[in-house]
Design a protein around this motif. Sequence first.
Motif: not given
Ligand code: PXG
Length: 289
Positions: A152-154, A209-211, A245-247
């Motif tokens: 739920n990402y709204l 996780i990147t954090r 972030g991962t992305g």
């Molecule tokens: N905050 C939010 C709300 C996220 O969704 C992060 C922080 C960073 O977390 P990580 O663990 O990635 O360092 C996220 C991560 C996608 C996608 O395809 C979204 C995320 C990560 C990878 C892909 O929308 N969100």
Amino acid sequence: MKIFIDGKLCSEQDAKVSVFDHGLLYGDGIFEGIRIYNGRVFKLKEHIDRLFYSAKAILLDIPMSHAELMKATVDTCRANDLRVGYIRLIVTRGVGTLGLNPRSCKNPSVIIIANTIQVYPAELYAHGMSIVTVPTVRNLHSALNPAIKSLNYLNNILAKIEANNAGVEEAVMLNSEGFVAECTADNLFILKNGALLTPPLSAGALYGITRGTVMELAEKAALKVSEPNLTRYDLFNADECFLTGTGAEIMPVVKIDGRVIGTGQPGPLTRKLVEEYHALTNSTGEPIY
Ligand code: PXG
């Protein structure tokens, strides 16, 4: 493309979910976004740990063990012959009746998609990103805890739309008290007087996780890292700012709400962390081959 769905690898055409899946009907489910670098799955264990924590929080029984999920993820990458890319691991509540009661869903679905990745343009990494604070407030942790990576990402999508409407790619989301929480898919860091600061999870941040990786890199470099509540004033007066972030990996931020941050260029510490992060992503992770 081969997609893992409920224990089997199947073709893209056959990888289908029911319209009665509560993941679709109610956003009832959880997910992870994971990267593949240099033939390895980066931080796979940590992502699957977090998936289980999300599942626990929403009383969802993942029908596979931690080890089975690790193996299925790696197998899906191998089946698609990937050496770099992006994995989306999803667990939905499964098929149920029209009605939100999760007890009607007997079998949660596990889906693993491993594909190529779309990243931000190199120009943004070289010169930094402009971001804005948006009106949509981050979910209250007493309502829907932002630590749960739910389907739920709204809340985040509305913030993203508001950022895009303002002509930028990312949004700073504040919590109901006006403290900085995070961005729509990234955590936020600032550097001030030689110390690295990032909002605490209690402010409405995901346990990124990147954090965590960046905090470890900073501590190894003997940098002071802390997690205080931050206001927009703190962001405006930062020496450096970046998102994790991962992305996005590590994205320098050079302007917030029209205020230039630091020198207006990606800062030296940000650049150093980017280099160290790339070294780590290229040399560690769960081998696929
Ligand atoms: N905050 C939010 C709300 C996220 O969704 C992060 C922080 C960073 O977390 P990580 O663990 O990635 O360092 C996220 C991560 C996608 C996608 O395809 C979204 C995320 C990560 C990878 C892909 O929308 N969100």
